[in-house]
Scaffold this motif. Sequence first.
Motif, PDB file in Angstrom:
ATOM      1  N   ALA A 120      31.091   8.119 -16.290  1.00 27.26           N
ATOM      2  CA  ALA A 120      29.929   7.617 -15.419  1.00 27.26           C
ATOM      3  C   ALA A 120      30.271   7.134 -13.932  1.00 27.26           C
ATOM      4  O   ALA A 120      31.324   6.680 -13.844  1.00 27.26           O
ATOM      5  N   ARG A 138      34.308   5.431 -14.312  1.00 31.59           N
ATOM      6  CA  ARG A 138      34.592   4.716 -15.247  1.00 31.59           C
ATOM      7  C   ARG A 138      34.167   5.669 -16.526  1.00 31.59           C
ATOM      8  O   ARG A 138      33.466   6.714 -16.461  1.00 31.59           O
ATOM      9  N   ALA A 162      32.474   7.213 -19.931  1.00 26.90           N
ATOM     10  CA  ALA A 162      30.978   6.922 -19.834  1.00 26.90           C
ATOM     11  C   ALA A 162      30.537   5.996 -20.840  1.00 26.90           C
ATOM     12  O   ALA A 162      29.709   5.211 -20.649  1.00 26.90           O
ATOM     13  N   ASP A 163      31.395   5.875 -22.077  1.00 29.34           N
ATOM     14  CA  ASP A 163      30.945   4.876 -23.211  1.00 29.34           C
ATOM     15  C   ASP A 163      32.094   4.628 -24.242  1.00 29.34           C
ATOM     16  O   ASP A 163      33.205   5.429 -23.632  1.00 29.34           O
ATOM     17  N   ALA A 164      31.856   3.983 -24.907  1.00 27.73           N
ATOM     18  CA  ALA A 164      33.029   3.585 -26.142  1.00 27.73           C
ATOM     19  C   ALA A 164      33.413   4.975 -27.046  1.00 27.73           C
ATOM     20  O   ALA A 164      34.337   5.026 -27.392  1.00 27.73           O
ATOM     21  N   ARG A 165      32.330   5.566 -27.034  1.00 27.81           N
ATOM     22  CA  ARG A 165      32.582   6.994 -27.877  1.00 27.81           C
ATOM     23  C   ARG A 165      33.628   8.040 -26.999  1.00 27.81           C
ATOM     24  O   ARG A 165      34.594   8.557 -27.763  1.00 27.81           O
ATOM     25  N   TYR A 180      40.636   0.737 -23.717  1.00 28.54           N
ATOM     26  CA  TYR A 180      39.288   0.597 -23.521  1.00 28.54           C
ATOM     27  C   TYR A 180      38.980  -0.666 -23.262  1.00 28.54           C
ATOM     28  O   TYR A 180      39.071  -1.363 -22.386  1.00 28.54           O
ATOM     29  N   ASP A 181      38.277  -1.238 -24.337  1.00 29.08           N
ATOM     30  CA  ASP A 181      38.022  -2.802 -24.280  1.00 29.08           C
ATOM     31  C   ASP A 181      38.612  -3.592 -25.704  1.00 29.08           C
ATOM     32  O   ASP A 181      38.079  -4.690 -25.896  1.00 29.08           O
ATOM     33  N   ARG A 230      26.609  -0.402 -31.774  1.00 29.00           N
ATOM     34  CA  ARG A 230      27.890  -0.159 -31.781  1.00 29.00           C
ATOM     35  C   ARG A 230      28.535  -0.698 -33.157  1.00 29.00           C
ATOM     36  O   ARG A 230      27.982  -1.934 -33.610  1.00 29.00           O
ATOM     37  N   THR A 247      32.714  -3.715 -31.925  1.00 33.27           N
ATOM     38  CA  THR A 247      32.311  -4.922 -31.303  1.00 33.27           C
ATOM     39  C   THR A 247      33.200  -6.395 -31.387  1.00 33.27           C
ATOM     40  O   THR A 247      33.534  -6.721 -30.390  1.00 33.27           O
TER      41      THR A 247
END
Length: 241
Positions: free
Chosen positions: A71, A82, A84-87, A126-127, A176, A195
């Motif tokens: 993204a 970054r 795009a997402d967690a997937r 990632y997170d 999620r 999460t």
Amino acid sequence: MTAARSTRKPGRASGLAALAGLLADETRAGFLLALLDGRAWTAGELARYAGVAPSTASEHLGKLVAGGLLAEERQGRHRYVRLADARVAQLVEDLAAQVGPSSAQRPRTLRESGAGSAMARGRTCYDHLAGRLGIALTDALTVRGLLRQDTGFALTDAGLRWFADAGIDLDRTGRRPLTRACLDWTERRAHLAGTAGAALCRHTLDARWCERIGSERAVRVTEEGERRFAELLGIEARSLR
């Protein structure tokens, strides 16, 4: 004789081939691995990280953005990218786990060796937290009956209370999954993601139980973190160093 009608779905197959093509370039793969730290990077930072010209980096980043893996954000003259997402993060980490540490290039300098050791000891994926730190936290949650792994990763009722008592907010309003097993590419075992994993990682960094080191994804546990992990989960400090 009429030819048998093909049941192949060209659209899906071509999409998979296009995705594989995006991942098949070493520079683009390096960008995706760097962005697993969950932060936004500028094109210039990624160019320096990969050792390529800014124009080359921009070309590769354009393809990754167009392919939906990255993204893009703009602030003034600066362009940030970054995952795009967690997937996407899960896809990259799962593929990296298939490669494993044995296939990685040997460190050429003492600095590279130290960075690799730090990443194996503790890092962000990632997170959420990974490496020996992520595994130690996952094991401690499991041993204390807060996390179940026998039928997939799931927090028990006691686990939900533990997160609340520790002051770690679990946002359960999104799509999620609350918990997810993520295969750790250095430890070759699953650590906590989803999460709950993201909330735990965010809290440890905000509360200064852990701190980032260097420009990579590596993190280390602070003295406060050692004390809190011992109090909350019974983890010995020496296992976190």
